[in-house]
Write a protein that holds these residues in place. Structure first.
Motif, PDB file in Angstrom:
ATOM      1  N   PRO A  57       0.693  -1.182   0.103  1.00 31.12           N
ATOM      2  CA  PRO A  57      -0.007   0.067   0.062  1.00 31.12           C
ATOM      3  C   PRO A  57       0.976   1.273  -0.068  1.00 31.12           C
ATOM      4  CG  PRO A  57      -0.966  -1.681   1.637  1.00 31.12           C
ATOM      5  CD  PRO A  57       0.400  -2.034   1.177  1.00 31.12           C
ATOM      6  N   GLY A  58       0.538   2.288  -0.849  1.00 27.70           N
ATOM      7  CA  GLY A  58       1.412   3.417  -1.027  1.00 27.70           C
ATOM      8  C   GLY A  58       2.694   3.302  -1.732  1.00 27.70           C
ATOM      9  N   GLY A  59       3.020   2.136  -2.220  1.00 22.66           N
ATOM     10  CA  GLY A  59       4.242   1.845  -2.722  1.00 22.66           C
ATOM     11  C   GLY A  59       4.331   2.085  -4.307  1.00 22.66           C
ATOM     12  N   LEU A  84       7.610   4.465   2.206  1.00 21.22           N
ATOM     13  CA  LEU A  84       8.476   5.291   2.975  1.00 21.22           C
ATOM     14  C   LEU A  84       9.699   5.513   1.765  1.00 21.22           C
ATOM     15  CD1 LEU A  84       8.511   3.789   6.573  1.00 21.22           C
ATOM     16  CD2 LEU A  84       7.359   5.798   5.735  1.00 21.22           C
ATOM     17  N   GLY A  85       9.676   4.912   0.650  1.00 20.63           N
ATOM     18  CA  GLY A  85      10.843   5.178  -0.304  1.00 20.63           C
ATOM     19  C   GLY A  85      11.704   3.971  -0.227  1.00 20.63           C
ATOM     20  N   ARG A  86      11.705   3.074   0.771  1.00 16.64           N
ATOM     21  CA  ARG A  86      12.506   1.809   0.817  1.00 16.64           C
ATOM     22  C   ARG A  86      12.358   0.985  -0.428  1.00 16.64           C
ATOM     23  NH1 ARG A  86      11.058   0.468   7.056  1.00 16.64           N
ATOM     24  NH2 ARG A  86       9.206   0.470   5.888  1.00 16.64           N
ATOM     25  N   THR A  87      13.424   0.396  -1.062  1.00 13.94           N
ATOM     26  CA  THR A  87      13.322  -0.504  -2.128  1.00 13.94           C
ATOM     27  C   THR A  87      13.726  -1.920  -1.731  1.00 13.94           C
ATOM     28  OG1 THR A  87      15.644   0.268  -3.007  1.00 13.94           O
ATOM     29  CG2 THR A  87      13.819   1.571  -3.687  1.00 13.94           C
ATOM     30  N   PHE A  88      13.204  -2.820  -2.344  1.00 13.44           N
ATOM     31  CA  PHE A  88      13.362  -4.151  -2.373  1.00 13.44           C
ATOM     32  C   PHE A  88      13.278  -4.825  -3.467  1.00 13.44           C
ATOM     33  CE2 PHE A  88       9.073  -3.613  -0.693  1.00 13.44           C
ATOM     34  CZ  PHE A  88       8.437  -4.519  -1.306  1.00 13.44           C
TER      35      PHE A  88
END
Length: 451
Positions: A352-354, A399-403
């Motif tokens: 969600p939100g990504g 939150l902008g964190r990538t994976f």
């Protein structure tokens, strides 16, 4: 009693098949030459006069069974490199010849001829070379006695046509390397047939006349004789390539815009092990030159099956194909488009939100190899193996964190297909397919068929 009647029916059925399989008495002789003709559409060289023409065509339409309204003469020559065909289509009204220019393999209403060659003389498969009066080429692979065809088959061959005061002519060069033929005879005998269409009359005339009420096609061909000491080509084609690619995609829901330049390299290999067995191999292939699929609006509950257009997977289609449910719906048990399939954003799990940061457009084929061919005893073999790379998408959360996320695991595909010609004009076969994907149970299927 029931078994007796069934046995009798089988004997009668196979007897009927034997009665017409390749039983045409008509034949045309090819003449060996030392100096090939110039492929310019004019049949003025002396070598053409050495060959007796195939003539006396018979109408299939509009007056079935009647002699053709216009005379056609087709002569054949050969050397160690190619089969040469000279066709003269006489016409009493040359100004009315319809010669329309179009793309290759696109059949429009025009005056044209068709050349059908069963080079293995198995009464099952043949190559069709179509030529219209404007020189447009059509090449198709027919199999299962002509009841099925592969229009994606393309060969490298030459043709030139000429509009003349007394009709039109065609001069054709068919390299022997595009044919598969037996290697156990000093003199070859191939199946052959010719057709001619005169557009203004709606007329189709065939050299070997097959009444509409009767079945069979390739098995009814006439005979091409005189082919002696044909070579057994053993050549290797190696095609390395380097490609650069600019990928630009606009912003989409749940996906960032993409603007990326990338480079890649690979190699294709094709080896003729004999004149009836071919080995294909490819490493990190790129199919960017292949024609794109047309847009399809599918409102049914069934998957859309797109035709195979990638060169590596096309050759040997008539051997590898295995139709299920007794019909031609879908690709059957082996659908090659699953190998190196396209990837879509719907396969990515977005939090969600990504959003999706990057996503490959298709699965990368690390390597693939295929062996196809047919022995002199009529035993067809098709073996294919392919490996595809693990494909990952990069996803960002709110939150902008990538994976990274695996959208397609490493996979190994296998196909083994056997077919044996039996009796006079029948075939039995089997297939075994397997798909093994990393961290998943393998999928294995097997089946038998007969025709």
């Amino acid at each position: 009693m029931t078994i007796r009647y069934v046995s009798l029916l089988l004997v009668l059925a196979f007897g009927a098949s034997a009665a017409y399989a390749g039983n045409s008495a008509r034949q045309v002789r090819a003449v060996r030459i030392t100096t090939p003709p110039t492929i310019d559409g004019f049949l003025h060289e002396e070598v053409w006069k050495a060959a007796e023409p195939a003539t006396d065509f018979v109408q299939l339409d509009p007056e079935e069974g009647q002699p053709a309204s216009e005379r056609t003469e087709i002569r054949l020559l050969y050397d160690d490199d190619a089969l040469y065909i000279g066709a003269m289509m006489y016409d009493s009204r040359p100004n009315d010849i319809v010669a329309r220019l179009t793309r290759r393999d696109n059949i429009l209403e025009s005056d044209r001829i068709g050349i059908f060659i069963d080079s293995f003389h198995d009464h099952q498969t043949c190559y069709r070379f179509g030529i219209n009066a404007a020189g447009v080429k059509v090449d198709v692979l027919h199999y299962d006695d002509g009841s099925k065809e592969d229009q994606s088959w393309d060969a490298v061959w030459d043709v030139e046509t000429r509009l003349l005061p007394n009709g039109w002519s065609a001069e054709v060069k068919l390299p022997l390397r595009i044919f598969r033929y037996r290697s156990d005879a000093a003199e070859q005998e191939w199946g052959i047939n010719f057709t001619r269409l005169v557009t203004r009359r709606g007329e189709r005339a065939d050299w070997i006349y097959i009444p509409k009420k009767e079945s069979g096609f390739v098995s009814r061909f006439g005979h091409l004789v005189g082919l002696r000491d044909l070579p057994s080509p053993r050549h290797i084609e190696v095609l390395p390539f380097v490609v650069s690619k600019q990928d630009w995609q606009p912003v989409r829901p749940y996906q960032r815009p993409i603007d990326k330049l990338s480079t890649d390299a690979g190699i294709d290999l094709k080896a003729n092990l004999s004149n009836n067995f071919l080995l294909d191999a490819t490493f990190n292939p790129d199919f960017g030159q292949v024609e794109a699929d047309p847009s399809v609006l599918n409102l049914t509950t069934f998957e859309t099956f797109y035709p195979e257009k990638r060169p590596f997977f096309i050759d040997g289609t008539q051997i590898l194909r295995f139709t299920t449910l007794g019909s031609d719906f879908g690709p059957g048990m082996f659908y090659s488009r699953r190998i190196g399939r396209a990837l879509s954003a719907s396969e990515v799990r977005v939090p969600p939100g990504g959003e999706i940061v990057s996503l490959p457009s298709s699965t990368t084929i690390l390597g693939a190899a295929k062996l196809t061919g047919k022995t002199n005893s009529g035993f067809s073999i098709g073996i294919l193996q392919a490996f595809t790379k693990e494909m990952r998408a990069t996803v960002a959360d709110s939150l902008g964190r990538t994976f990274e996320q695996v959208v397609e695991p490493f996979a190994h595909y296998n196909v083994v297909r056997f077919r044996q010609d039996v009796l006079t004009n029948s075939v039995v076969g089997m297939i075994l397919t397997s798909t093994a994907k990393d961290k998943r149970l393998p999928g294995i299927t097997a089946g038998m068929d007969w025709n």
